[in-house]
Design a protein around this motif. Structure first.
Motif, PDB file in Angstrom:
ATOM      1  N   PHE A 177       0.834  -1.208   0.000  1.00 48.12           N
ATOM      2  CA  PHE A 177       0.000   0.000   0.000  1.00 48.12           C
ATOM      3  C   PHE A 177       0.871   1.261   0.000  1.00 48.12           C
ATOM      4  O   PHE A 177       0.606   2.211  -0.749  1.00 48.12           O
ATOM      5  N   LEU A 178       1.906   1.259   0.814  1.00 50.58           N
ATOM      6  CA  LEU A 178       2.769   2.443   0.906  1.00 50.58           C
ATOM      7  C   LEU A 178       3.498   2.713  -0.408  1.00 50.58           C
ATOM      8  O   LEU A 178       3.595   3.869  -0.852  1.00 50.58           O
ATOM      9  N   ILE A 179       4.012   1.633  -1.024  1.00 51.57           N
ATOM     10  CA  ILE A 179       4.711   1.814  -2.304  1.00 51.57           C
ATOM     11  C   ILE A 179       3.754   2.376  -3.360  1.00 51.57           C
ATOM     12  O   ILE A 179       4.078   3.330  -4.082  1.00 51.57           O
ATOM     13  N   SER A 180       2.570   1.773  -3.438  1.00 49.54           N
ATOM     14  CA  SER A 180       1.577   2.231  -4.419  1.00 49.54           C
ATOM     15  C   SER A 180       1.131   3.661  -4.123  1.00 49.54           C
ATOM     16  O   SER A 180       0.942   4.476  -5.041  1.00 49.54           O
ATOM     17  N   TYR A 181       0.986   3.957  -2.851  1.00 45.34           N
ATOM     18  CA  TYR A 181       0.525   5.290  -2.455  1.00 45.34           C
ATOM     19  C   TYR A 181       1.538   6.366  -2.852  1.00 45.34           C
ATOM     20  O   TYR A 181       1.175   7.398  -3.427  1.00 45.34           O
ATOM     21  N   PHE A 182       2.803   6.107  -2.569  1.00 40.02           N
ATOM     22  CA  PHE A 182       3.819   7.122  -2.885  1.00 40.02           C
ATOM     23  C   PHE A 182       4.005   7.283  -4.395  1.00 40.02           C
ATOM     24  O   PHE A 182       4.274   8.390  -4.881  1.00 40.02           O
ATOM     25  N   LEU A 183       3.834   6.190  -5.134  1.00 37.72           N
ATOM     26  CA  LEU A 183       3.893   6.298  -6.590  1.00 37.72           C
ATOM     27  C   LEU A 183       2.723   7.124  -7.126  1.00 37.72           C
ATOM     28  O   LEU A 183       2.896   7.992  -7.998  1.00 37.72           O
ATOM     29  N   SER A 184       1.536   6.840  -6.606  1.00 39.68           N
ATOM     30  CA  SER A 184       0.356   7.595  -7.051  1.00 39.68           C
ATOM     31  C   SER A 184       0.452   9.060  -6.625  1.00 39.68           C
ATOM     32  O   SER A 184       0.026   9.964  -7.356  1.00 39.68           O
ATOM     33  N   LEU A 185       1.039   9.294  -5.456  1.00 40.27           N
ATOM     34  CA  LEU A 185       1.226  10.671  -4.986  1.00 40.27           C
ATOM     35  C   LEU A 185       2.195  11.424  -5.891  1.00 40.27           C
ATOM     36  O   LEU A 185       1.991  12.613  -6.206  1.00 40.27           O
ATOM     37  N   TYR A 186       3.231  10.705  -6.328  1.00 39.75           N
ATOM     38  CA  TYR A 186       4.200  11.318  -7.242  1.00 39.75           C
ATOM     39  C   TYR A 186       3.529  11.688  -8.569  1.00 39.75           C
ATOM     40  O   TYR A 186       3.737  12.790  -9.101  1.00 39.75           O
TER      41      TYR A 186
END
Length: 240
Positions: A177-186
């Motif tokens: 979730f964290l990896i996906s979240y930071f990618l989507s945030l980027y």
């Protein structure tokens, strides 16, 4: 004398002189040589006996000898499920070590702890509970360990069991979730569109999960020792 003979020295005078001095103490070269030969023969016999004893000792099955003398073993082989008697030495020894830990922790003897594990197994046999609750190993090393602790301490202790998957799945999900979240945030910061960010999160979640699994597996291997797996000895091969 042997040294003199080897060096080919005329030793008659030396022998005569030595004999004359030995006669003063009621002895002779022949007597001394005879005594020395006796000592050498005695030493050879002793060494031979030692070697024979070592061969005999090396032929003994020390594992079997230990189990025959162990008071804990005499209790555990009464396992109502008749499983313990067929387990290999490593498994039996692991059970004995677990009992040793329990005995030290709760201030009782290993024999007492073994007796209590046998009592637990027999009680479940009488209740027709069947395997695994009629096996001593279930209480020594398995899910029924808290029952054995209750027997030893005389206090009620609830089973504190958390499924191992809890410690494995949740970290993977959180990390994914964290990896996906930071990618989507980027992506959101770059493109400024929520739709792109949501799509990125969805598309990135599976690859992120693969990465997370690899990371968690590596961490788990380093911090978690492999669990012991009880085994049967199967001296006569695998039963058909």
């Amino acid at each position: 004398m042997a040294v003199l003979r080897k060096q080919e020295i005329n030793h008659d005078e030396i022998i005569n002189y030595t004999n004359s001095r030995l006669l003063e103490i009621d002895s002779s070269i022949e007597k001394i040589v005879h005594i020395e030969h006796q000592e050498l023969a005695s030493q050879e016999i002793s060494i031979g006996n030692c070697i024979s004893s070592l061969r005999l000792i090396s032929s003994w099955d020390w594992k079997e000898l230990f189990e025959n003398l162990s008071s804990v073993e005499k209790i555990l082989i009464q396992d109502p499920s008749n499983i313990y008697i067929y387990q290999d030495f490593e498994t039996k020894n692991h059970y004995r070590k677990e009992l040793q830990k329990l005995s030290k922790k709760y201030g009782v003897s290993e024999t007492y702890a073994a007796l209590k594990s046998l009592e637990c197994a027999k009680k479940n046999t009488e209740d027709n509970s069947g395997y695994p609750s009629n096996h001593v190993g279930y209480y020594i090393y398995g899910r029924g360990k808290h029952i054995l602790v209750n027997k030893i301490t005389g206090k009620k202790q609830k089973e504190n069991f958390t499924p191992p998957l809890f410690y494995y799945i949740y970290p993977i999900l959180i990390l994914s979730f964290l990896i996906s979240y930071f990618l989507s945030l980027y992506i959101y910061n770059v493109e400024g569109k929520t739709v792109y960010a949501v799509l990125t999160f969805i598309l990135a979640f599976i690859p992120a999960a693969d990465v997370s699994i690899s990371i968690i597996n590596n961490i788990a291997l380093k911090i978690t020792p492999p669990d012991f797996l009880p085994k049967l000895e199967l001296k006569d091969g695998i039963p058909s």
